[in-house]
Design a protein around this motif. Sequence first.
Motif, PDB file in Angstrom:
ATOM      1  N   HIS A  24       1.041  -1.295   0.294  1.00 12.47           N
ATOM      2  CA  HIS A  24      -0.556  -0.050   0.118  1.00 12.47           C
ATOM      3  C   HIS A  24       0.901   0.763  -0.180  1.00 12.47           C
ATOM      4  N   ALA A  25       1.763   1.249   0.473  1.00 15.87           N
ATOM      5  CA  ALA A  25       3.187   2.372   0.941  1.00 15.87           C
ATOM      6  C   ALA A  25       3.978   2.582  -0.830  1.00 15.87           C
ATOM      7  N   LEU A  26       3.428   1.711  -1.647  1.00 18.08           N
ATOM      8  CA  LEU A  26       4.246   1.653  -2.616  1.00 18.08           C
ATOM      9  C   LEU A  26       3.640   2.331  -3.634  1.00 18.08           C
ATOM     10  N   THR A  27       2.698   1.294  -3.605  1.00 22.88           N
ATOM     11  CA  THR A  27       1.306   2.468  -4.497  1.00 22.88           C
ATOM     12  C   THR A  27       1.322   3.523  -4.121  1.00 22.88           C
ATOM     13  N   ASP A  28       1.244   4.315  -2.621  1.00 22.69           N
ATOM     14  CA  ASP A  28       0.767   4.951  -2.780  1.00 22.69           C
ATOM     15  C   ASP A  28       2.275   6.355  -3.627  1.00 22.69           C
ATOM     16  N   ALA A  73       4.164   9.657  -7.384  1.00 16.92           N
ATOM     17  CA  ALA A  73       5.928  10.739  -8.355  1.00 16.92           C
ATOM     18  C   ALA A  73       5.175  10.976  -9.874  1.00 16.92           C
ATOM     19  N   ILE A  74       3.961   9.748  -9.997  1.00 22.23           N
ATOM     20  CA  ILE A  74       3.004  10.867 -11.370  1.00 22.23           C
ATOM     21  C   ILE A  74       1.692  11.563 -11.100  1.00 22.23           C
ATOM     22  N   GLY A  75       1.960  12.103  -9.801  1.00 15.88           N
ATOM     23  CA  GLY A  75       0.465  13.233  -9.406  1.00 15.88           C
ATOM     24  C   GLY A  75      -0.447  12.248 -10.133  1.00 15.88           C
ATOM     25  N   GLU A  76      -1.067  11.572  -9.552  1.00 11.84           N
ATOM     26  CA  GLU A  76      -1.722  10.647  -9.188  1.00 11.84           C
ATOM     27  C   GLU A  76      -2.926  10.092  -8.329  1.00 11.84           C
ATOM     28  N   GLY A  77      -2.795  11.262  -7.346  1.00 15.31           N
ATOM     29  CA  GLY A  77      -3.493  10.737  -5.618  1.00 15.31           C
ATOM     30  C   GLY A  77      -2.860  10.074  -4.741  1.00 15.31           C
ATOM     31  N   ASP A  78      -3.798   8.935  -4.095  1.00 15.16           N
ATOM     32  CA  ASP A  78      -3.278   8.189  -3.268  1.00 15.16           C
ATOM     33  C   ASP A  78      -3.758   6.935  -3.640  1.00 15.16           C
TER      34      ASP A  78
END
Length: 392
Positions: free
Chosen positions: A275-279, A284-289
Motif C-alpha cells: 500500500h505504501a509502495l502504491t502510494d 511520483a506521477i501526480g495521481e493521488g493515492d
Amino acid sequence: MVIAALIVAAGSGIRAGGPLPKQYQEIGAVPVLRHTVQAFLDHPEISQVQVVIGKDHLPICQDALSGLDLLPFVTGADTRQGSVHNGLSALEPYAPDGVLIHDGARPFVSPALISNVVAALREHTAVIPALPIAETIKRVTRDGTIVATIDRDGLWGAQTPQGFRYNAIIEIHDRAKRSEHRDFTDDASLAEWAGIPVAVISGERQNVKLTTSEDIASADARLRQEQWAALADIRVGHGFDVHQFGPGDHVTLCGVRIPHSHGLVGHSDADVALHALTDAIFGAIGEGDIGVHFPPSDPQWKGAASSVFVEEAVRKVKALGGLIANCDITLVSEAPKIKPHLAEMKEAVARMLGVTTDRVGIKATTNEEMGFIGRKEGMVAYATALVRLPLR
C-alpha cells in the motif's frame, strides 16, 4: 516489389545459458525475438513477416510475440537450412517477389540496413550485408595451438538480413534438399553453390548476433542505457501506510505470506508495504493515492491481493512512456521477524515493478517498544519510488 521477411528463430539457443533459449531472453525488458520481429513489422517496405520457431517453442513464442500482426508460426527443422526451407515454403501462397532472411537473435538490425538490402535486391538476385574482417585471423587446433595465420585480405563477415528473389531462393533450397546437401550455414552459401552471384553491401557494426550470456548482458545494458537516457524527467514519490493488528495467523507483506500470531486488519489483504509502495508510485506521477483508485467502500477490493494495486500503478507509469527505476520500503514493527523472508519479498516486488532485485530495497526496524507499534498494536510502512518519464 512485394518483400516478405523470414525470421529464423528455431535454434535451441542453449549457448547463452539461462532458463530460456537466447531468442526469448529479455534485453531492455523485452524478448530478443520481439525486438527483431518488430524491426521488420515497422518497416514500410516489408509486407509480411514469417517467424520460424523450434518445435517445442510455441508457448513461449506466443507469449514473447503476443499482439503482433504476424503470419502463423512455422515449425523449424533439425538444421538452419531445413528451418529456412520450411519458412520459405510457408510463404509460397503469398507470392512475394523477394524475401529477407534474418537471424532471430540479431535484434539491432536498423531500418536503414533493411532499406539498403531491399534497394540492392531490386538490382540483384541475391544480396547480403557484410563487413571486412579487421582482426588478424588464426587457424587453431582443438587443443588451442595456432597452426597458421590466415591472410585476411578479401575476408568479410556475413550478416543478415540476406535478400533473395523469392522464386530463385526457394528453387535453390528445393534442389539442395533433393540432393541431400544439408550443411549450409547461411543462404548466401546455397546461392554460391547454385552458381548465383551474390552482391555484397556494407553491413553495420551494431548488427551483432547474440550468442553467449555475455552478449545478452551487453545488449541488455545497451538498451537500458538508451532507454534511460530518453527518460530524463525524474520523479520521486513517497508513500506511507499503517494497519493495526487483529485476529489471524499470518500477515502479508510485499505479497509474501508470513506466519504470525495476528493478522493485519484492512479491506484488502492489508499488505501495508505494498500500500505504501502504491502510494509512492502514484505520488511520483501526480495521481493521488491508493484510496482514489481503489476506494475501501468498493466491495470488489475486499480481500484483494495488493499486488493488483501496485501493478495498476506501474501500468499508469508505462502508459506515460515511463518506467520504475527503483524503490525502497521500510517496515516498522516489533514482530514478526522480516529478515528470513527478505529475499522472497524482494523477488515478488521486482516482478511487480518489472525491475531486477538490486533495484528493490526492503528494510525492517522496530520502534524500540514505544507507542502503538511498541505495544504491538500495528505496523507502519514507508516507501519511496523513483520514476523516469520522457520530457514533455
